[in-house]
Design an enzyme around this catalytic site. Structure first.
Site, PDB file in Angstrom:
ATOM      1  N   TRP A  13       0.749  -1.177  -0.133  1.00 40.40           N
ATOM      2  CA  TRP A  13       0.053   0.057  -0.085  1.00 40.40           C
ATOM      3  C   TRP A  13       0.801   1.320   0.095  1.00 40.40           C
ATOM      4  CZ3 TRP A  13       1.630   1.836   4.623  1.00 40.40           C
ATOM      5  CH2 TRP A  13       1.817   0.986   5.871  1.00 40.40           C
ATOM      6  N   ASN A  14       2.237   1.005   0.137  1.00 37.83           N
ATOM      7  CA  ASN A  14       2.612   2.398   0.286  1.00 37.83           C
ATOM      8  C   ASN A  14       3.136   3.121  -0.979  1.00 37.83           C
ATOM      9  OD1 ASN A  14       4.480   0.489  -0.088  1.00 37.83           O
ATOM     10  ND2 ASN A  14       6.316   1.146   1.026  1.00 37.83           N
ATOM     11  N   GLU A  24       9.812  -8.736  -3.049  1.00 38.04           N
ATOM     12  CA  GLU A  24      10.505  -7.633  -2.414  1.00 38.04           C
ATOM     13  C   GLU A  24       9.824  -7.405  -1.151  1.00 38.04           C
ATOM     14  OE1 GLU A  24      12.623  -5.739  -3.563  1.00 38.04           O
ATOM     15  OE2 GLU A  24      12.934  -6.335  -5.525  1.00 38.04           O
ATOM     16  N   LEU A  25      10.564  -7.787   0.211  1.00 37.48           N
ATOM     17  CA  LEU A  25      10.040  -7.826   1.298  1.00 37.48           C
ATOM     18  C   LEU A  25      10.415  -6.610   2.220  1.00 37.48           C
ATOM     19  CD1 LEU A  25      10.161 -11.762   1.544  1.00 37.48           C
ATOM     20  CD2 LEU A  25       8.292 -10.373   0.513  1.00 37.48           C
ATOM     21  N   GLY A  51       5.688  -6.708  -0.411  1.00 34.89           N
ATOM     22  CA  GLY A  51       4.963  -6.676   0.814  1.00 34.89           C
ATOM     23  C   GLY A  51       5.753  -7.237   2.023  1.00 34.89           C
ATOM     24  N   GLU A  63      10.286  -5.148  12.187  1.00 32.22           N
ATOM     25  CA  GLU A  63      10.032  -3.891  11.197  1.00 32.22           C
ATOM     26  C   GLU A  63       8.716  -3.216  11.956  1.00 32.22           C
ATOM     27  OE1 GLU A  63       8.246  -4.726   7.314  1.00 32.22           O
ATOM     28  OE2 GLU A  63       9.670  -3.147   6.369  1.00 32.22           O
ATOM     29  N   CYS A  92       9.961   0.706   2.872  1.00 28.94           N
ATOM     30  CA  CYS A  92      10.608  -0.775   3.247  1.00 28.94           C
ATOM     31  C   CYS A  92      12.188  -0.385   3.550  1.00 28.94           C
ATOM     32  CB  CYS A  92      10.470  -1.585   2.112  1.00 28.94           C
ATOM     33  SG  CYS A  92      11.381  -0.820   0.425  1.00 28.94           S
ATOM     34  N   LYS A  94      -2.711  -7.259  -8.828  1.00 30.92           N
ATOM     35  CA  LYS A  94      -3.436  -7.181  -7.615  1.00 30.92           C
ATOM     36  C   LYS A  94      -3.143  -6.158  -6.343  1.00 30.92           C
ATOM     37  CE  LYS A  94      -4.345  -8.348  -3.747  1.00 30.92           C
ATOM     38  NZ  LYS A  94      -4.655  -7.375  -2.611  1.00 30.92           N
TER      39      LYS A  94
HETATM   40  P1  NAD Z   1       1.113  -7.056   3.187  1.00 28.22           P
HETATM   41  O1  NAD Z   1       2.362  -8.250   2.811  1.00 28.22           O
HETATM   42  O2  NAD Z   1       0.044  -7.232   4.089  1.00 28.22           O
HETATM   43  O3  NAD Z   1       0.424  -6.959   1.592  1.00 28.22           O
HETATM   44  C1  NAD Z   1       1.031  -6.794   0.440  1.00 28.22           C
HETATM   45  C2  NAD Z   1      -0.135  -7.222  -0.792  1.00 28.22           C
HETATM   46  O4  NAD Z   1       0.061  -8.907  -0.595  1.00 28.22           O
HETATM   47  C3  NAD Z   1      -1.385  -7.189  -0.492  1.00 28.22           C
HETATM   48  O5  NAD Z   1      -1.841  -6.890  -1.982  1.00 28.22           O
HETATM   49  C4  NAD Z   1      -2.142  -7.976   0.120  1.00 28.22           C
HETATM   50  O6  NAD Z   1      -3.431  -8.049  -0.316  1.00 28.22           O
HETATM   51  C5  NAD Z   1      -1.483  -9.274  -0.554  1.00 28.22           C
HETATM   52  N1  NAD Z   1      -1.160 -10.434   0.386  1.00 28.22           N
HETATM   53  C6  NAD Z   1      -1.419 -10.783   1.506  1.00 28.22           C
HETATM   54  N2  NAD Z   1      -1.587 -11.962   2.056  1.00 28.22           N
HETATM   55  C7  NAD Z   1      -1.558 -12.594   0.737  1.00 28.22           C
HETATM   56  C8  NAD Z   1      -1.687 -14.055   0.306  1.00 28.22           C
HETATM   57  N3  NAD Z   1      -1.618 -14.855   1.371  1.00 28.22           N
HETATM   58  N4  NAD Z   1      -1.606 -14.283  -0.818  1.00 28.22           N
HETATM   59  C9  NAD Z   1      -1.566 -13.374  -1.965  1.00 28.22           C
HETATM   60  N5  NAD Z   1      -1.494 -11.959  -1.755  1.00 28.22           N
HETATM   61  C10 NAD Z   1      -1.429 -11.490  -0.315  1.00 28.22           C
HETATM   62  O7  NAD Z   1       2.195  -5.830   2.954  1.00 28.22           O
HETATM   63  P2  NAD Z   1       1.740  -4.287   3.322  1.00 28.22           P
HETATM   64  O8  NAD Z   1       1.107  -4.216   4.463  1.00 28.22           O
HETATM   65  O9  NAD Z   1       0.647  -4.194   2.311  1.00 28.22           O
HETATM   66  O10 NAD Z   1       3.134  -3.676   3.113  1.00 28.22           O
HETATM   67  C11 NAD Z   1       4.034  -2.993   3.993  1.00 28.22           C
HETATM   68  C12 NAD Z   1       5.114  -4.416   3.625  1.00 28.22           C
HETATM   69  O11 NAD Z   1       5.510  -4.172   2.624  1.00 28.22           O
HETATM   70  C13 NAD Z   1       6.397  -3.915   4.579  1.00 28.22           C
HETATM   71  O12 NAD Z   1       6.844  -5.019   5.349  1.00 28.22           O
HETATM   72  C14 NAD Z   1       7.496  -3.437   3.819  1.00 28.22           C
HETATM   73  O13 NAD Z   1       8.690  -3.397   4.284  1.00 28.22           O
HETATM   74  C15 NAD Z   1       7.085  -4.100   2.614  1.00 28.22           C
HETATM   75  N6  NAD Z   1       7.659  -3.456   1.417  1.00 28.22           N
HETATM   76  C16 NAD Z   1       8.515  -3.662   0.814  1.00 28.22           C
HETATM   77  C17 NAD Z   1       9.215  -3.167  -0.491  1.00 28.22           C
HETATM   78  C18 NAD Z   1      10.414  -3.669  -1.022  1.00 28.22           C
HETATM   79  O14 NAD Z   1      10.495  -2.980  -2.407  1.00 28.22           O
HETATM   80  N7  NAD Z   1      11.117  -4.397  -0.587  1.00 28.22           N
HETATM   81  C19 NAD Z   1       8.629  -2.023  -0.624  1.00 28.22           C
HETATM   82  C20 NAD Z   1       7.585  -1.358  -0.070  1.00 28.22           C
HETATM   83  C21 NAD Z   1       7.013  -2.224   1.103  1.00 28.22           C
END
Ligand code: NAD
Length: 492
Positions: free
Chosen positions: A151-152, A250-251, A228, A385, A284, A175
């Site tokens: 979402w960011n 990308e976590l 995510g 985090e 992130c 998605k």
């Molecule tokens: P999240 O993992 O909750 O959700 C990310 C996406 O995954 C959403 O679209 C969500 O609906 C989907 N999702 C969740 N569970 C799923 C599943 N079981 N199967 C398929 N899809 C699923 O993350 P968030 O809260 O939206 O974002 C914040 C996180 O993202 C933080 O940990 C941050 O560090 C990370 N992030 C990483 C980067 C990078 O480039 N490394 C960039 C930005 C954010």
């Protein structure tokens, strides 16, 4: 209230479920839009459209040069719509308009860069060790790519994922996060306007456990590219394994930002502030672990606190605001809970640490920039985090200890080093286990520069030439020039 629809096969369509997800403006607290809650039937439709488009001559036989030109056109359209798209992002994620606008103006570069790369995907001719063989490699697209985003920075992630995926000749189903889907659904119309054939780019909004999981499970999806949290990434990795999909993850991160006594301390203090308070810490690469050499600790903290005190918290659309709201209620509560955890662990709160309200901001999702000192590396506040404006400051004696603490964390996304000593800088760029190391700067990104994590921060790289390889597979071709075959029972 705005109503958005799914984008499948070149048009906006209703979701099968008929259910909606409300989008809340994190600043005003108002529900300003609703987006469809897509389910597995919607994902089936989108994947079928993407599969048809992948095989259709209008895309499959389009020259790579022509593909690149479509991408440039899209880059131009994004540029023309930068203000509108940036404002949409702010409405959904509450990040500063100034940052989102700058991001949208830079965003087209991914389409231009990968558009230019589309017709430079070259295989090799092997100087093979047989006299009667002519052997070469082809780089081919994978098929349908499922792009799941956080979402960011929803639109930036589309560019990071879809520009290389489409340049390579794949088709995509995006998605977006259930919290910030509006901009991705709106963006889809620009892709159509740029002239991409129907079905090449699709967007299905919905929850992770429904639409997201269905995309990961779908047998016709060849690759998942995900941004995510590490926990969702782990689950997706496990689920994708069932159908042996390609995957990029990308976590999250818990990045060390290391300040040595020989650094330009004013610059380092600015770097520390932008590293953690930029985007309210919802990035992130947040430099959430500030490692300060003990000889300058107190002096450096004074400079840091002077800067932090100037932070103006407020309306993200206001150009004078420095710190906006936390994007979601859930995330706000998580940030507040980590502040309590840090206090209980014995870290010393030296700045902020409170929720706050701002005029006109009825969303009640503001957290003061927060600084903890006397943090030890085994505390949760040093290891986990937070994804919010919460800084942990740790002391170190010398280089060995800085490297030991810097690497003693499960993540490995990014790191910063502040020093005037080039030899020290070189030692650190080598020793730090992170996908990106910044020296005397922080949070720098470019479409040319590969970005991604080590350890629990993920797999694969986005941006740069490295990224296009993530969306290609190698085919090895052997042509025989022999005029007769030797004994077929003996392999030679
Ligand atoms: P999240 O993992 O909750 O959700 C990310 C996406 O995954 C959403 O679209 C969500 O609906 C989907 N999702 C969740 N569970 C799923 C599943 N079981 N199967 C398929 N899809 C699923 O993350 P968030 O809260 O939206 O974002 C914040 C996180 O993202 C933080 O940990 C941050 O560090 C990370 N992030 C990483 C980067 C990078 O480039 N490394 C960039 C930005 C954010």
């Amino acid at each position: 209230m705005e109503t958005y629809r799914l984008f499948i096969d070149g048009e906006y369509v209703d979701s099968t479920s008929g259910k909606w997800i409300e989008s809340e403006d994190p600043y005003s607290g108002e529900v300003w839009a609703r987006v469809p809650s897509g389910n597995s039937a919607d994902v089936d439709r989108a994947v079928a459209a993407a599969k048809r488009a992948f095989e259709d001559p209008s895309w499959a036989e389009l020259s790579a040069t022509a593909r690149g030109k479509l991408m440039w056109k899209l880059g131009d359209l994004i540029n023309e719509n930068a203000d509108r798209l940036a404002a949409l992002e702010v409405r959904d994620n509450g990040k500063l308009f100034a940052e989102m606008k700058a991001q949208m103006l830079y965003h087209p570069e991914w389409w231009y860069y990968f558009g230019g790369l589309a017709d430079k995907i070259e295989g090799s001719i092997m100087p093979i060790d047989r006299k009667d063989a002519f052997s070469y490699t082809l780089y081919e697209p994978l098929g349908v790519v499922g792009a799941i985003t956080a979402w960011n920075s929803p639109l930036l992630f589309i560019a990071w994922k879809c520009a290389p995926a489409l340049a390579a000749g794949n088709t995509v189903v995006v998605k977006p996060s259930e919290f910030t889907s509006a901009s991705s659904l709106e963006y889809a119309m620009l892709v159509k306007e740029a002239g991409f054939p129907d079905g090449v780019f699709n967007v299905v909004s919905g929850y992770g456990a429904q639409a997201g999981a269905a995309l990961v499970d779908h047998p016709d999806v060849a690759k998942i590219t995900f941004t995510g949290s590490d926990l969702s990434g782990q689950k997706i990795y496990e689920n994708a394994a069932r159908s042996i999909k390609h995957i990029s993850l990308e976590l999250g991160g818990k990045s060390p930002n290391i300040v040595f006594e020989d650094a330009d301390l004013d610059m380092a203090a600015k770097g520390a502030v932008s590293g953690i308070f930029g985007a309210s810490g919802q990035t992130c690469v947040a430099g959430s672990r500030l490692l300060v050499q003990d000889s300058i600790h107190d002096e450096f903290m004074d400079r840091l606190l002077d800067l932090a005190k100037n932070a103006r918290i407020g309306n993200p659309m206001d150009k004078n605001t420095h710190v906006g709201p936390i994007t979601t209620r859930q995330q706000y509560e998580k940030v507040i809970s980590y502040i309590e955890i840090a206090k209980e662990e014995g870290a010393e709160l030296v700045f902020g640490g409170q929720p706050c309200t701002v005029p006109g901001g009825a969303g009640d999702q503001f957290v003061q920039p927060t600084i903890f000192t006397n943090v030890s590396n085994d505390m949760r506040i040093a290891q986990e985090e937070v994804f919010g404006p919460v800084l942990s400051v740790l002391k170190f004696k010398d280089e060995d200890e800085a490297i030991q603490i810097g690497n003693d964390v499960v993540y490995g996304l990014a790191a910063g080093v502040w020093t005037r000593d080039i030899r020290r800088a070189m030692r650190f760029t080598k020793a730090l286990k992170a996908g990106t190391v910044w020296v005397n700067t922080y949070r720098a990104f470019s479409y040319m520069m590969p970005f991604g994590g080590m350890k629990r921060s993920g797999l694969g790289r986005e941006s740069g030439v490295a990224a296009i390889r993530e969306y290609l597979q190698v085919k090895s071709v052997w042509l025989s020039t022999a005029t007769e075959l030797p004994n077929p029972f003996i392999i030679q």
